[in-house]
Design a protein around this motif. Structure first.
Motif, PDB file in Angstrom:
ATOM      1  N   VAL A   5      74.443  33.710  28.242  1.00  0.00           N
ATOM      2  CA  VAL A   5      74.213  33.881  29.677  1.00  0.00           C
ATOM      3  C   VAL A   5      73.500  35.204  29.927  1.00  0.00           C
ATOM      4  O   VAL A   5      73.939  36.262  29.445  1.00  0.00           O
ATOM      5  CB  VAL A   5      75.539  33.849  30.461  1.00  0.00           C
ATOM      6  CG1 VAL A   5      75.300  34.145  31.944  1.00  0.00           C
ATOM      7  CG2 VAL A   5      76.209  32.491  30.302  1.00  0.00           C
ATOM      8  N   ILE A   6      72.401  35.126  30.672  1.00  0.00           N
ATOM      9  CA  ILE A   6      71.591  36.307  30.983  1.00  0.00           C
ATOM     10  C   ILE A   6      71.556  36.508  32.494  1.00  0.00           C
ATOM     11  O   ILE A   6      71.239  35.581  33.244  1.00  0.00           O
ATOM     12  CB  ILE A   6      70.147  36.152  30.468  1.00  0.00           C
ATOM     13  CG1 ILE A   6      70.125  36.007  28.953  1.00  0.00           C
ATOM     14  CG2 ILE A   6      69.293  37.338  30.889  1.00  0.00           C
ATOM     15  CD1 ILE A   6      68.741  35.709  28.397  1.00  0.00           C
ATOM     16  N   ASN A   7      71.897  37.715  32.909  1.00  0.00           N
ATOM     17  CA  ASN A   7      71.796  38.104  34.322  1.00  0.00           C
ATOM     18  C   ASN A   7      70.792  39.249  34.367  1.00  0.00           C
ATOM     19  O   ASN A   7      71.131  40.409  34.125  1.00  0.00           O
ATOM     20  CB  ASN A   7      73.171  38.542  34.837  1.00  0.00           C
ATOM     21  CG  ASN A   7      73.183  38.825  36.334  1.00  0.00           C
ATOM     22  OD1 ASN A   7      72.131  39.044  36.943  1.00  0.00           O
ATOM     23  ND2 ASN A   7      74.366  38.843  36.915  1.00  0.00           N
ATOM     24  N   SER A   8      69.541  38.910  34.660  1.00  0.00           N
ATOM     25  CA  SER A   8      68.442  39.863  34.543  1.00  0.00           C
ATOM     26  C   SER A   8      68.121  40.489  35.901  1.00  0.00           C
ATOM     27  O   SER A   8      67.750  39.785  36.843  1.00  0.00           O
ATOM     28  CB  SER A   8      67.211  39.137  33.984  1.00  0.00           C
ATOM     29  OG  SER A   8      66.155  40.037  33.755  1.00  0.00           O
ATOM     30  N   GLY A   9      68.280  41.812  36.001  1.00  0.00           N
ATOM     31  CA  GLY A   9      67.942  42.535  37.220  1.00  0.00           C
ATOM     32  C   GLY A   9      66.610  43.239  37.077  1.00  0.00           C
ATOM     33  O   GLY A   9      65.932  43.137  36.049  1.00  0.00           O
ATOM     34  N   HIS A  93      70.628  31.227  32.960  1.00  0.00           N
ATOM     35  CA  HIS A  93      70.019  32.335  33.703  1.00  0.00           C
ATOM     36  C   HIS A  93      70.528  32.374  35.138  1.00  0.00           C
ATOM     37  O   HIS A  93      70.520  31.342  35.832  1.00  0.00           O
ATOM     38  CB  HIS A  93      68.490  32.159  33.756  1.00  0.00           C
ATOM     39  CG  HIS A  93      67.823  32.175  32.421  1.00  0.00           C
ATOM     40  ND1 HIS A  93      67.317  33.326  31.855  1.00  0.00           N
ATOM     41  CD2 HIS A  93      67.575  31.170  31.537  1.00  0.00           C
ATOM     42  CE1 HIS A  93      66.777  33.022  30.680  1.00  0.00           C
ATOM     43  NE2 HIS A  93      66.929  31.731  30.464  1.00  0.00           N
ATOM     44  N   ARG A  94      70.935  33.538  35.585  1.00  0.00           N
ATOM     45  CA  ARG A  94      71.169  33.731  37.006  1.00  0.00           C
ATOM     46  C   ARG A  94      69.813  33.903  37.688  1.00  0.00           C
ATOM     47  O   ARG A  94      69.028  34.768  37.309  1.00  0.00           O
ATOM     48  CB  ARG A  94      72.016  34.967  37.267  1.00  0.00           C
ATOM     49  CG  ARG A  94      72.237  35.245  38.747  1.00  0.00           C
ATOM     50  CD  ARG A  94      72.675  36.674  38.981  1.00  0.00           C
ATOM     51  NE  ARG A  94      72.831  36.953  40.407  1.00  0.00           N
ATOM     52  CZ  ARG A  94      72.697  38.155  40.950  1.00  0.00           C
ATOM     53  NH1 ARG A  94      72.381  39.191  40.200  1.00  0.00           N
ATOM     54  NH2 ARG A  94      72.864  38.332  42.244  1.00  0.00           N
ATOM     55  N   VAL A  95      69.542  33.065  38.691  1.00  0.00           N
ATOM     56  CA  VAL A  95      68.337  33.200  39.507  1.00  0.00           C
ATOM     57  C   VAL A  95      68.790  33.392  40.942  1.00  0.00           C
ATOM     58  O   VAL A  95      69.560  32.579  41.466  1.00  0.00           O
ATOM     59  CB  VAL A  95      67.425  31.961  39.383  1.00  0.00           C
ATOM     60  CG1 VAL A  95      66.175  32.140  40.238  1.00  0.00           C
ATOM     61  CG2 VAL A  95      67.036  31.733  37.926  1.00  0.00           C
ATOM     62  N   ALA A 148      68.912  27.177  34.810  1.00  0.00           N
ATOM     63  CA  ALA A 148      68.927  28.108  35.942  1.00  0.00           C
ATOM     64  C   ALA A 148      70.122  27.823  36.841  1.00  0.00           C
ATOM     65  O   ALA A 148      70.372  26.665  37.209  1.00  0.00           O
ATOM     66  CB  ALA A 148      67.634  28.004  36.747  1.00  0.00           C
ATOM     67  N   VAL A 149      70.862  28.878  37.170  1.00  0.00           N
ATOM     68  CA  VAL A 149      71.970  28.798  38.123  1.00  0.00           C
ATOM     69  C   VAL A 149      71.600  29.700  39.300  1.00  0.00           C
ATOM     70  O   VAL A 149      71.407  30.908  39.128  1.00  0.00           O
ATOM     71  CB  VAL A 149      73.296  29.248  37.478  1.00  0.00           C
ATOM     72  CG1 VAL A 149      74.430  29.210  38.494  1.00  0.00           C
ATOM     73  CG2 VAL A 149      73.629  28.361  36.282  1.00  0.00           C
ATOM     74  N   ALA A 388      81.153  31.708  35.157  1.00  0.00           N
ATOM     75  CA  ALA A 388      80.805  30.627  36.083  1.00  0.00           C
ATOM     76  C   ALA A 388      79.478  29.985  35.693  1.00  0.00           C
ATOM     77  O   ALA A 388      79.326  28.754  35.749  1.00  0.00           O
ATOM     78  CB  ALA A 388      80.733  31.165  37.510  1.00  0.00           C
ATOM     79  N   ILE A 389      78.513  30.796  35.293  1.00  0.00           N
ATOM     80  CA  ILE A 389      77.217  30.263  34.854  1.00  0.00           C
ATOM     81  C   ILE A 389      77.386  29.419  33.590  1.00  0.00           C
ATOM     82  O   ILE A 389      76.817  28.327  33.473  1.00  0.00           O
ATOM     83  CB  ILE A 389      76.212  31.415  34.633  1.00  0.00           C
ATOM     84  CG1 ILE A 389      75.834  32.051  35.983  1.00  0.00           C
ATOM     85  CG2 ILE A 389      74.966  30.932  33.898  1.00  0.00           C
ATOM     86  CD1 ILE A 389      75.044  33.339  35.862  1.00  0.00           C
ATOM     87  N   ALA A 390      78.176  29.919  32.642  1.00  0.00           N
ATOM     88  CA  ALA A 390      78.407  29.158  31.405  1.00  0.00           C
ATOM     89  C   ALA A 390      79.050  27.810  31.708  1.00  0.00           C
ATOM     90  O   ALA A 390      78.668  26.775  31.142  1.00  0.00           O
ATOM     91  CB  ALA A 390      79.278  29.962  30.444  1.00  0.00           C
ATOM     92  N   ARG A 391      80.032  27.793  32.610  1.00  0.00           N
ATOM     93  CA  ARG A 391      80.684  26.541  32.977  1.00  0.00           C
ATOM     94  C   ARG A 391      79.685  25.555  33.570  1.00  0.00           C
ATOM     95  O   ARG A 391      79.682  24.365  33.242  1.00  0.00           O
ATOM     96  CB  ARG A 391      81.798  26.809  33.988  1.00  0.00           C
ATOM     97  CG  ARG A 391      83.073  27.411  33.415  1.00  0.00           C
ATOM     98  CD  ARG A 391      84.060  27.687  34.528  1.00  0.00           C
ATOM     99  NE  ARG A 391      85.346  28.176  34.040  1.00  0.00           N
ATOM    100  CZ  ARG A 391      86.314  28.636  34.821  1.00  0.00           C
ATOM    101  NH1 ARG A 391      86.138  28.662  36.143  1.00  0.00           N
ATOM    102  NH2 ARG A 391      87.447  29.056  34.311  1.00  0.00           N
ATOM    103  N   GLN A 392      78.837  26.069  34.452  1.00  0.00           N
ATOM    104  CA  GLN A 392      77.879  25.184  35.111  1.00  0.00           C
ATOM    105  C   GLN A 392      76.842  24.655  34.119  1.00  0.00           C
ATOM    106  O   GLN A 392      76.412  23.501  34.219  1.00  0.00           O
ATOM    107  CB  GLN A 392      77.216  25.914  36.275  1.00  0.00           C
ATOM    108  CG  GLN A 392      78.188  26.199  37.421  1.00  0.00           C
ATOM    109  CD  GLN A 392      77.524  26.844  38.627  1.00  0.00           C
ATOM    110  OE1 GLN A 392      76.460  26.440  39.055  1.00  0.00           O
ATOM    111  NE2 GLN A 392      78.169  27.859  39.179  1.00  0.00           N
ATOM    112  N   CYS A 393      76.451  25.494  33.156  1.00  0.00           N
ATOM    113  CA  CYS A 393      75.541  25.024  32.103  1.00  0.00           C
ATOM    114  C   CYS A 393      76.192  23.893  31.311  1.00  0.00           C
ATOM    115  O   CYS A 393      75.563  22.857  31.036  1.00  0.00           O
ATOM    116  CB  CYS A 393      75.186  26.162  31.165  1.00  0.00           C
ATOM    117  SG  CYS A 393      74.097  27.429  31.860  1.00  0.00           S
TER     118      CYS A 393
END
Length: 399
Positions: A5-9, A93-95, A148-149, A388-393
């Protein structure tokens, strides 16, 4: 399967690696100050409930170099958790902004990337960095499925009366000018945690995400029905550097009477306002120190910050036609007992009765901080956007 999981700022990358279906990450990390010679990377490896932490300072010129360094750590002969990057099956990815096009987690295709890029103008501080993270990850993990989440997806259940502005209809139909809401991944996660704790899937819950960015949501039966952020992440609550709600006349005055350029106003409201503008500090820990030292500016800032939250609690209790729980989350919400006490003060008429001793306790678990007999629960729920992102993936790819 491994989910990365990547949360890129704009100048940072947060990451976690999961060996799914285990929800405890194998490792996690934070890369900060990308683009500077003294960038820092903090990498944590979790083994047998123990935590091994390493931290380095090194020049990281861009996101590509940053993610290459992360991959090096993941596959390091001594501390690594993977033999080869090819072991990663999914990259989540968090978008930040998905507009009206994305109401759910989505497998990334060229068409999806094109839409994310088209939305740059709606989230100029976030979507370009998210997009760059996708492009770099595609090159580093070519065999993995990219997902993408979207922060905005959870709020796509808002009714038109909540998301429309009283502007000419053409501005909505032609340019998409409406309230979208943000922090959706966090609001959805903590609301679900709270509903499970309450044993009530139809619960009326107000979620309060307080970090450097701050927002609230009214959640009914697991669905967002209103939220404090709007077209962009500037409106609503007072934040670390953002003004929150503001009379638009102030903007006209600054431009027409004080000679400000639009870009100066944008910088002022996004980067030089909020708690920073009121106190000179954007970090609540620094403001707390100033408050304890007797600084009147810090006292005003705390009162103003809490007052704005109280107003939204009142509004959202009306929207929900009642209240089962109020949830505090994110860095400030989880750790600042003073803010929680100020927010809950004088809200007894809504059924909020804070337990002072409970509020002062500091744990990393979901906990009640209301008085035992209180009708409305006051909860502190640690957020975990990466989980949460991993779960949704996983849900998307195993459906």
């Amino acid at each position: 399967m491994y989910i990365f999981v990547i949360n890129s700022g704009s100048s940072s990358i947060k990451y976690q690696l999961f060996r799914w279906p285990v929800e405890q990450p194998v490792c996690s990390g934070l890369l900060e100050r990308i683009g500077l010679a003294d960038a820092t990377i903090t990498h944590k490896v979790f083994t047998a409930e123990q935590e091994q932490v390493s931290q380095r300072s090194l020049p990281i010129p861009d996101h590509a170099a940053g993610l290459r360094e992360v991959v090096r750590l993941l596959t390091d002969p001594e501390q690594g958790v993977l033999r080869d990057p090819q072991e990663v099956h999914v990259v989540g990815h968090r978008v930040v902004h998905g507009g009206e096009a994305f109401a759910a987690t989505t497998l990334i295709t060229p068409a999806v990337k094109a839409e994310i890029k088209r939305l740059f103008s709606l989230a100029p501080l976030h979507n370009p960095a998210n997009y760059l993270g996708i492009e770099v990850a595609e090159s580093l993990f070519p065999q993995a499925r990219q997902v993408a989440v979207f922060d905005t997806a959870f709020h796509q259940t808002l009714p038109p009366k909540a998301f429309r502005y009283a502007l000419p209809t053409s501005l909505y139909s032609e340019f998409g000018i409406r309230a979208y809401g943000f922090h959706g991944t966090s609001h959805q996660y903590v609301a679900a945690q709270a509903a499970t704790y309450l044993g009530n899937p139809t619960a009326k819950i107000i979620t309060i995400h307080l970090g450097n960015g701050c927002s609230m949501a009214a959640v009914l039966g697991g669905k967002s029905v209103d939220t404090s952020m709007g077209f962009g992440p500037l409106s609503g609550l007072v934040m670390g550097t953002r003004s929150g709600d503001l009379d638009p006349s102030v903007i006209f005055h600054l431009i027409q009477e004080r000679g400000y350029e639009p870009v100066q106003v944008q910088t002022l409201l996004n980067k030089n306002s909020g708690m920073l503008g009121l106190t000179g500090f954007s970090d609540m820990r620094d403001i707390t120190k100033a408050l304890l030292a007797g600084d009147p500016a810090a006292e005003l800032a705390y009162d103003l910050y809490a007052y704005r939250i109280q107003k939204y609690i009142g509004a959202y209790a009306a929207v929900l036609n009642g209240l089962d729980a109020v949830v505090f989350t994110a860095g400030v919400g989880e750790n600042d007992a003073r803010i929680r006490a100020l927010v809950c003060r004088n809200l007894e008429f809504l059924g909020l009765h804070l337990g002072e001793t409970r509020n002062e306790e500091c744990t990393k678990e979901l906990r009640e901080i209301n008085q035992a007999e209180a009708r409305v629960k006051i909860l502190v729920v640690p957020t975990n956007e990466e989980l949460a992102i991993a779960r949704q993936c996983a849900e998307l790819l195993t459906a």
